[in-house]
Design an enzyme around this catalytic site. Structure first.
Site, PDB file in Angstrom:
ATOM      1  N   CYS A 163       0.819  -1.222   0.000  1.00 44.97           N
ATOM      2  CA  CYS A 163       0.000   0.000   0.000  1.00 44.97           C
ATOM      3  C   CYS A 163       0.855   1.276   0.000  1.00 44.97           C
ATOM      4  CB  CYS A 163      -1.026  -0.022   1.136  1.00 44.97           C
ATOM      5  SG  CYS A 163      -2.383   1.121   0.785  1.00 44.97           S
TER       6      CYS A 163
ATOM      7  N   HIS B  80      -3.852  -4.671   0.534  1.00 49.79           N
ATOM      8  CA  HIS B  80      -3.369  -5.073   1.864  1.00 49.79           C
ATOM      9  C   HIS B  80      -3.472  -6.590   2.046  1.00 49.79           C
ATOM     10  CE1 HIS B  80      -2.586  -1.297   4.055  1.00 49.79           C
ATOM     11  NE2 HIS B  80      -3.500  -0.768   3.255  1.00 49.79           N
TER      12      HIS B  80
ATOM     13  N   GLU C 155      -1.915  -8.411   4.059  1.00 51.18           N
ATOM     14  CA  GLU C 155      -1.851  -8.790   5.486  1.00 51.18           C
ATOM     15  C   GLU C 155      -3.241  -8.802   6.115  1.00 51.18           C
ATOM     16  OE1 GLU C 155      -1.473  -5.799   4.503  1.00 51.18           O
ATOM     17  OE2 GLU C 155      -2.412  -4.493   5.996  1.00 51.18           O
TER      18      GLU C 155
END
Ligand code: MN
Length: 234
Positions: free
Chosen positions: A108, A211, A213
């Site tokens: 990001c 993202h 994660e």
């Protein structure tokens, strides 16, 4: 030996004082993929060389906007919150990591600051600067992908996820405008917004605008991004 992964965090001013914050999702993904996360504290950028000599990979996490002065522009009204100490640290460590051939995974804000470190520029606000964009600031859970990306067939990213089209989450109002040196575009959304880049040299550099994660626990393709990175850091 498990590879040590340096991770950058964001600047936080709290009632306990000023320091560095990292969403635990990044550390958890690195640990699950077989690495050891190491958070780099802000304002100690003079240690970049020593840090890079003692880690095996660099993960640039998400966060606030980069100061547009850092890529030669004046801030437009829609430009967001900036974290100058973080800009200093990341713009110091990225060129050194490339020079030392340390694998980089940029998420990001990470893909944006990576591009700036390589001499590129950003759209400071895609909604006001690119006509007809789709929604890139989703109102949905972090694990849920809301828009598709098209992935270049011959890319490392394609090799990792083994697909040409993938759904990703989206929490950005900025994106790459002019591309930095040594990078190539390997994924974009249907509106042409750049969603992933990688290094053109042999060195492992992968930047993604979404993202992973936030998605890996429910989406094995997103977890592959972490395992591929950790494998490269071995
Ligand atoms: Mn997006």
């Amino acid at each position: 030996m498990k590879p040590k992964i340096a991770i950058t965090g964001t600047a936080m001013d709290t009632k306990y004082g000023y320091g560095t914050f990292l969403n635990r999702a990044y550390s958890e993904a690195v640990i699950k993929a077989g690495g050891i996360p190491v958070l780099l504290p802000l304002t100690f950028q003079d240690l970049c060389d020593e840090w890079l000599d003692s880690v095996d990979g660099l993960l640039l996490s998400g966060g606030e906007d980069v100061d547009p002065n850092r890529f030669g522009q004046h801030p437009i009204p829609k430009q967001g919150k900036i974290t100058p100490d973080r800009d200093v640290l990341e713009l110091s460590i990225i060129p050194k990591a490339i020079e030392k051939k340390i694998p980089i995974f940029a998420i990001c804000r990470g893909i944006q600051v990576l591009n700036i470190a390589c001499g590129g520029t950003l759209y400071q606000d895609i909604n006001s600067q690119i006509p007809g964009t789709i929604k890139h600031s989703q109102n949905a859970p972090r694990w849920f992908g809301t828009h598709y990306i098209d992935i270049a067939d011959n890319s490392k990213l394609h090799k990792i996820v083994q697909t040409s089209s993938m759904k990703v989450n989206s929490y950005h109002h900025q994106s790459i405008h002019t591309l930095g040196d040594g990078l190539e575009i390997v994924a974009h959304s249907s509106d042409g917004v750049i969603e992933a880049v990688e290094g053109t040299e042999n060195l492992y550099i992968l930047g993604v605008q979404w993202h992973p994660e936030g998605m890996w626990e429910r989406d094995s393709l997103q977890f592959e991004l972490f395992t591929a990175f950790i494998r490269e850091c071995q």
